[in-house]
Design a protein around this motif. Structure first.
Motif, PDB file in Angstrom:
ATOM      1  N   HIS A 142      12.801   1.616  -4.750  1.00  0.00           N
ATOM      2  CA  HIS A 142      11.377   1.928  -4.798  1.00  0.00           C
ATOM      3  C   HIS A 142      11.109   3.313  -4.259  1.00  0.00           C
ATOM      4  O   HIS A 142      10.043   3.861  -4.485  1.00  0.00           O
ATOM      5  N   SER A 193      -7.146  -0.229 -11.713  1.00  0.00           N
ATOM      6  CA  SER A 193      -7.283  -1.568 -11.154  1.00  0.00           C
ATOM      7  C   SER A 193      -8.726  -1.843 -10.729  1.00  0.00           C
ATOM      8  O   SER A 193      -9.271  -2.919 -10.997  1.00  0.00           O
ATOM      9  N   VAL A 239      -8.545  -4.838  -3.291  1.00  0.00           N
ATOM     10  CA  VAL A 239      -7.557  -5.301  -4.271  1.00  0.00           C
ATOM     11  C   VAL A 239      -6.902  -4.113  -4.969  1.00  0.00           C
ATOM     12  O   VAL A 239      -5.678  -4.058  -5.126  1.00  0.00           O
ATOM     13  N   VAL A 242      -2.991  -3.277  -5.155  1.00  0.00           N
ATOM     14  CA  VAL A 242      -2.298  -3.161  -6.444  1.00  0.00           C
ATOM     15  C   VAL A 242      -1.653  -1.793  -6.580  1.00  0.00           C
ATOM     16  O   VAL A 242      -0.486  -1.670  -6.959  1.00  0.00           O
ATOM     17  N   SER A 268       1.372  -1.445  -4.302  1.00  0.00           N
ATOM     18  CA  SER A 268       2.585  -2.193  -4.627  1.00  0.00           C
ATOM     19  C   SER A 268       3.151  -1.828  -5.989  1.00  0.00           C
ATOM     20  O   SER A 268       4.359  -1.891  -6.185  1.00  0.00           O
ATOM     21  N   LEU A 269       2.323  -1.462  -6.939  1.00  0.00           N
ATOM     22  CA  LEU A 269       2.825  -1.328  -8.313  1.00  0.00           C
ATOM     23  C   LEU A 269       2.808   0.096  -8.868  1.00  0.00           C
ATOM     24  O   LEU A 269       3.278   0.305  -9.978  1.00  0.00           O
ATOM     25  N   VAL A 326       6.049   1.215  -9.981  1.00  0.00           N
ATOM     26  CA  VAL A 326       6.650   0.381 -11.011  1.00  0.00           C
ATOM     27  C   VAL A 326       6.035   0.714 -12.361  1.00  0.00           C
ATOM     28  O   VAL A 326       6.727   0.912 -13.350  1.00  0.00           O
ATOM     29  N   THR A 327       4.706   0.805 -12.384  1.00  0.00           N
ATOM     30  CA  THR A 327       4.027   1.051 -13.658  1.00  0.00           C
ATOM     31  C   THR A 327       4.278   2.465 -14.164  1.00  0.00           C
ATOM     32  O   THR A 327       4.628   2.668 -15.318  1.00  0.00           O
ATOM     33  N   LYS A 343       5.693  -3.648 -17.316  1.00  0.00           N
ATOM     34  CA  LYS A 343       5.178  -2.581 -16.463  1.00  0.00           C
ATOM     35  C   LYS A 343       3.698  -2.366 -16.700  1.00  0.00           C
ATOM     36  O   LYS A 343       2.933  -2.129 -15.778  1.00  0.00           O
ATOM     37  N   ILE A 344       3.303  -2.411 -17.979  1.00  0.00           N
ATOM     38  CA  ILE A 344       1.904  -2.111 -18.299  1.00  0.00           C
ATOM     39  C   ILE A 344       0.991  -3.256 -17.908  1.00  0.00           C
ATOM     40  O   ILE A 344      -0.087  -3.027 -17.356  1.00  0.00           O
ATOM     41  N   PRO A 390      -0.120  -4.524 -13.438  1.00  0.00           N
ATOM     42  CA  PRO A 390      -1.294  -4.224 -12.607  1.00  0.00           C
ATOM     43  C   PRO A 390      -2.505  -5.057 -12.989  1.00  0.00           C
ATOM     44  O   PRO A 390      -3.263  -5.483 -12.123  1.00  0.00           O
ATOM     45  N   PHE A 391      -2.667  -5.316 -14.281  1.00  0.00           N
ATOM     46  CA  PHE A 391      -3.831  -6.074 -14.723  1.00  0.00           C
ATOM     47  C   PHE A 391      -3.729  -7.531 -14.291  1.00  0.00           C
ATOM     48  O   PHE A 391      -4.713  -8.117 -13.837  1.00  0.00           O
ATOM     49  N   LEU A 396      -2.043  -8.689 -11.787  1.00  0.00           N
ATOM     50  CA  LEU A 396      -2.166  -8.766 -10.322  1.00  0.00           C
ATOM     51  C   LEU A 396      -3.635  -8.649  -9.919  1.00  0.00           C
ATOM     52  O   LEU A 396      -4.126  -9.405  -9.076  1.00  0.00           O
ATOM     53  N   THR A 397      -4.356  -7.713 -10.555  1.00  0.00           N
ATOM     54  CA  THR A 397      -5.784  -7.572 -10.253  1.00  0.00           C
ATOM     55  C   THR A 397      -6.532  -8.848 -10.630  1.00  0.00           C
ATOM     56  O   THR A 397      -7.398  -9.321  -9.886  1.00  0.00           O
ATOM     57  N   ALA A 426      -5.870 -11.554  -8.113  1.00  0.00           N
ATOM     58  CA  ALA A 426      -6.633 -11.315  -6.886  1.00  0.00           C
ATOM     59  C   ALA A 426      -8.108 -11.626  -7.108  1.00  0.00           C
ATOM     60  O   ALA A 426      -8.779 -12.198  -6.242  1.00  0.00           O
ATOM     61  N   LEU A 438     -10.275 -14.377  -5.019  1.00  0.00           N
ATOM     62  CA  LEU A 438     -11.440 -14.012  -4.221  1.00  0.00           C
ATOM     63  C   LEU A 438     -12.695 -14.711  -4.712  1.00  0.00           C
ATOM     64  O   LEU A 438     -13.652 -14.862  -3.965  1.00  0.00           O
ATOM     65  N   TRP A 468      12.604  -4.539  -4.435  1.00  0.00           N
ATOM     66  CA  TRP A 468      11.229  -4.039  -4.440  1.00  0.00           C
ATOM     67  C   TRP A 468      10.354  -4.866  -3.503  1.00  0.00           C
ATOM     68  O   TRP A 468       9.548  -4.332  -2.745  1.00  0.00           O
TER      69      TRP A 468
END
Lengths: 93, 142, 345, 164
Positions: C153, C174, C196, C200, C203-204, C207-208, D22-23, D26-27, D29-30, D33, D37, D72
């Motif tokens: 990383h 995000s 959030v 995000v 952490s990513l 990676v992205t 990869k793409i 993030p979506f 994970l968001t 979350a 919430l 990671w």
């Protein structure tokens, strides 16, 4: 029955999508290779996502879309996971 | 009855019907393809493509019917998600079929130079033979 | 007569400096005289627009490496040779690199190759492990430089501004997505959205965005992608109708054929865009995508013709490299497309 | 070198799958979350949110291989997720007892601080459910992946060959 409102059209379409999804069971049971079965289940999953979305509009339950989104994610994960697992019987991960 | 509905609504109604019918049609094509086509690679074609378009059209109909509200955002997200992940899933399945050594059914190629890269063949297809060996006890995993 | 000759392939990596140092040091251990060949192999030939820029970058890297090697050599008798390889051909995967290194080694009578563990040819992803295997096949002894290797990383992290750009971009992506899901006027969503998005992006982000972002090009690419989507949808619908006709006919006149297409797009995002576009267009299915070499299963002849005409490839090049890059010959004219047997998959 | 032995059966990860993951990571994970919430006021709730957060990590693991993912996401982070979740859960419960109510009786918050019933549930949903679910999903996955020993595989293969 001839559908007159948008809701009825969606419900009818959902029913027809269910029929198409049931057709996939033949390949899921008969498919000669693991990949054939996986493919059938993947198509079935995509159909399920569409059915959920149609029901969300047809029954006016917008939170069905939440479940459809989660289902689509798990469907993709399943396809990737199992297709990776079939290579050398799970030897690579 | 229908005369009472305004013109814009009628157009929207018609568009939704067309989209749903087209979606059903392409999903039907995909289902027929999965049942009729000869091998896994050919089936993956319709599974990934006709089905993605069918799902996309049906979801577009849902988004159109919901109009401007919050749930539409979810439908559009779902649409994008299906369009990104479905071909990837089909690729994953086809690739796994290739890795486990399933040879596609091919018709006689119509073009000329098939054997040009014959010397490259063995190294490319080595995972295939590994996959075959795995079932008969060639424990090369140590 | 020089006793010891070394070949050192270079690329812009965090460990390239250490690799050069190791090569010079290890070469001088068992010989007084040393000849070090510093080479950069390029994945693109000079004809394509991005090729020229890469050649100038490669020359800069070579002049830097020459200085380092001269510094490390000190008083010892070290001869330095530099060369840019691959300018007159198109290198695809590890095998092509191994072949190029092998033929260079034969030509210059080089005995050993010193590899950078982080070796990255041009802009493509790291190919070291398969490269080692291919070098074994070529019969060239290799030696991996024992450099200090940071964890993964951290390896992905670039320089200061680059890292900031990644966090910044992913944070807003995000956060925007979160507000689209929620209610932008509700204070709870704004506060939790920031939290959030922070988690995000922390952490990513690496990676992205495993590729460097460009402050002007990246938004432009997004814009051009928006132009590309309607075109792609049109292609999908058109081809879908064609394939529906074939599948629904009782005789089902399909002609499944496996083809190989060498696409001239970069690995990573452009490759994904091309591969997924090809898969989404009915009649063609990407079975394998190794760097730029795609193995495509085609179902009906018209789809195969479209594939060989390379309209999608050109569109993807337009999205990622601009209009000038789109003007390249079709894969058929380049000789990059051919029909291969079914056992090639 | 001994490492040249392992080259024979090298399996390279698919670049297409890696880039897709990869793409969308993030979506997802968001989204996970977001669901966690909003667990208190939308159906489904935090369990799904936690599951999606866990699934995001699983997805990365499937696409990139288990070892890079382990590097990671360190084990301590995963353990921290679970223990942090349990700690929040218990802390909320004990706080209500300290304020004179029963375990997890949110009304105690209303009486003392004037904050609504909703926020007690929110704390439980986020801390208690989402973190624990995400942590447990990831832990179980890593544990399962680690437990797949080659010896067991060879036994299975031998049985097949005996049948032949």
């Amino acid at each position: 029955m001839i559908p007159t409102s948008i809701e009825e059209i969606f419900l009818l379409a959902a029913a027809l999508f269910v029929l198409l999804a049931i057709m996939m069971f033949y390949r899921a049971v008969a498919g000669p290779t693991t990949q054939d079965r996986l493919l059938a289940v993947n198509v079935l999953g995509t159909n399920t996502v569409v059915i959920l979305a149609l029901l969300a509009a047809g029954l006016d339950e917008p939170w069905f879309l939440d479940i459809a989104l989660i289902y689509a994610l798990l469907n993709f994960l399943m396809a990737v996971a199992i297709s990776k697992f079939t290579v050398e019987r799970g030897g690579v991960l | 009855m229908i005369d009472a509905i305004p013109m814009g609504e009628q157009l929207r109604f018609a568009a939704i019907v067309i989209l749903v019918v087209a979606g059903l049609f392409f999903t039907f094509v995909s289902a027929v393809g999965v049942l009729r086509l000869p091998d896994i690679y050919a089936r993956a074609h319709t599974a990934s493509q006709a089905d993605t378009l069918g799902a996309g059209l049906a979801l577009a109909a849902v988004a159109l019917a919901l109009g401007w509200q919050h749930a539409t955002v979810y439908t559009v997200l779902l649409l994008f998600f299906v369009f990104i992940t479905n071909p990837t899933a089909a690729h994953a399945i086809a690739r796994s079929a290739a890795e486990s050594g399933i040879t596609p059914v091919t018709s006689e190629p119509t073009a000329t130079d098939g054997g040009e890269r014959a010397d490259d063949g063995p190294a490319d297809s080595s995972p295939n033979t590994d996959g075959e060996d795995g079932s008969t006890g060639g424990g090369g995993s140590a | 007569m020089v006793d010891n000759r070394l070949l050192v392939p270079l690329s812009e990596t965090p460990t390239v400096r250490q690799t050069v140092g190791y090569a010079v040091q290890s070469g001088l251990e068992d010989a007084d005289e040393l000849e070090v060949h510093l080479v950069v192999a390029l994945p693109y030939d000079a004809e394509v627009p991005e090729g020229e820029q890469q050649i100038s970058e490669a020359k800069q890297l070579l002049s830097k490496a020459t200085r380092w090697a001269a510094e490390d050599a000190g008083n010892a008798d070290v001869t330095l040779e530099t060369e840019v390889l691959g300018t007159d051909e198109y290198l695809f995967g590890p095998r092509d690199y191994a072949d190029v290194f092998g033929s260079y080694a034969d030509e210059h009578d080089v005995e050993r190759i010193v590899l950078d563990p982080e070796y990255k040819p041009g802009v493509t992803s790291s190919i070291l492990q398969p490269l080692e295997r291919e070098l074994d096949a070529v019969g060239l002894p290799y030696d991996e430089a024992p450099v200090e290797r940071p964890a993964r990383h951290e390896r992905l992290v670039g320089t200061g501004t680059e890292r900031f750009d990644r966090y910044f971009a992913l944070f807003w992506i995000s956060f925007g997505f979160y507000l689209v899901l929620g209610d932008p006027t509700y204070w709870f969503d704004l506060v939790t959205g920031v939290a959030v998005a922070g988690i995000v992006s922390f952490s990513l982000a690496n990676v992205t965005f495993s590729f460097p972002l460009h402050r002007v090009e990246s938004p432009l690419r997004t814009l051009r992608f928006a132009i590309y989507v309607p075109y792609l949808i049109w292609e999908i619908v058109r081809a879908n109708i064609a394939i529906s006709y074939v599948i629904l006919r009782p005789s089902m006149p399909i002609e499944p054929v496996v083809t190989r297409v060498d696409a001239r797009v970069r690995s990573g995002l452009p490759l994904l865009a091309l591969a997924n576009s090809i898969t989404l267009t009915p009649g063609t299915l990407v079975v394998r995508a190794n760097d730029q070499r795609l193995i495509v299963h085609t179902l009906i002849p018209p789809a195969r013709e479209d594939l060989f005409d390379g309209s999608l490839e050109r569109a993807v090049r337009f999205v990622f490299n601009g209009r000038a890059a789109a003007r390249i010959p079709t894969p058929r004219e380049r000789g990059d497309a051919e029909i291969v047997g079914g056992d090639e998959v | 070198m001994s490492r040249s032995d392992t080259h024979g059966d090298t399996y390279t990860e698919s670049q297409v799958i890696m880039t897709t993951v990869k793409i969308i990571a993030p979506f997802t994970l968001t989204y996970g979350a977001f669901l966690s919430l909003h667990g208190a006021d939308t159906p489904g709730g935090s369990f799904q949110g936690g599951a999606i957060i866990g699934v995001t990590v699983l997805m990365l693991a499937f696409a990139f291989g288990i070892e890079p993912t382990r590097r990671w996401l360190k084990n301590s982070v995963v353990v921290g997720l679970v223990t942090g979740g349990v700690a929040i859960f218990i802390a909320t419960g004990l706080a209500t007892i300290a304020l004179g109510g029963n375990f997890l009786e949110y009304d105690a918050f209303v009486e003392t601080f004037g904050i609504a019933h909703y926020w007690g549930m929110e704390a439980i949903e986020v801390g208690g459910v989402a973190l624990i679910v995400a942590g447990v999903v990831i832990t179980l996955f890593f544990a399962t992946a680690a437990g797949f020993t080659p010896t067991r595989r060879e036994e299975g293969i031998e049985e097949v060959s005996q049948d032949d």
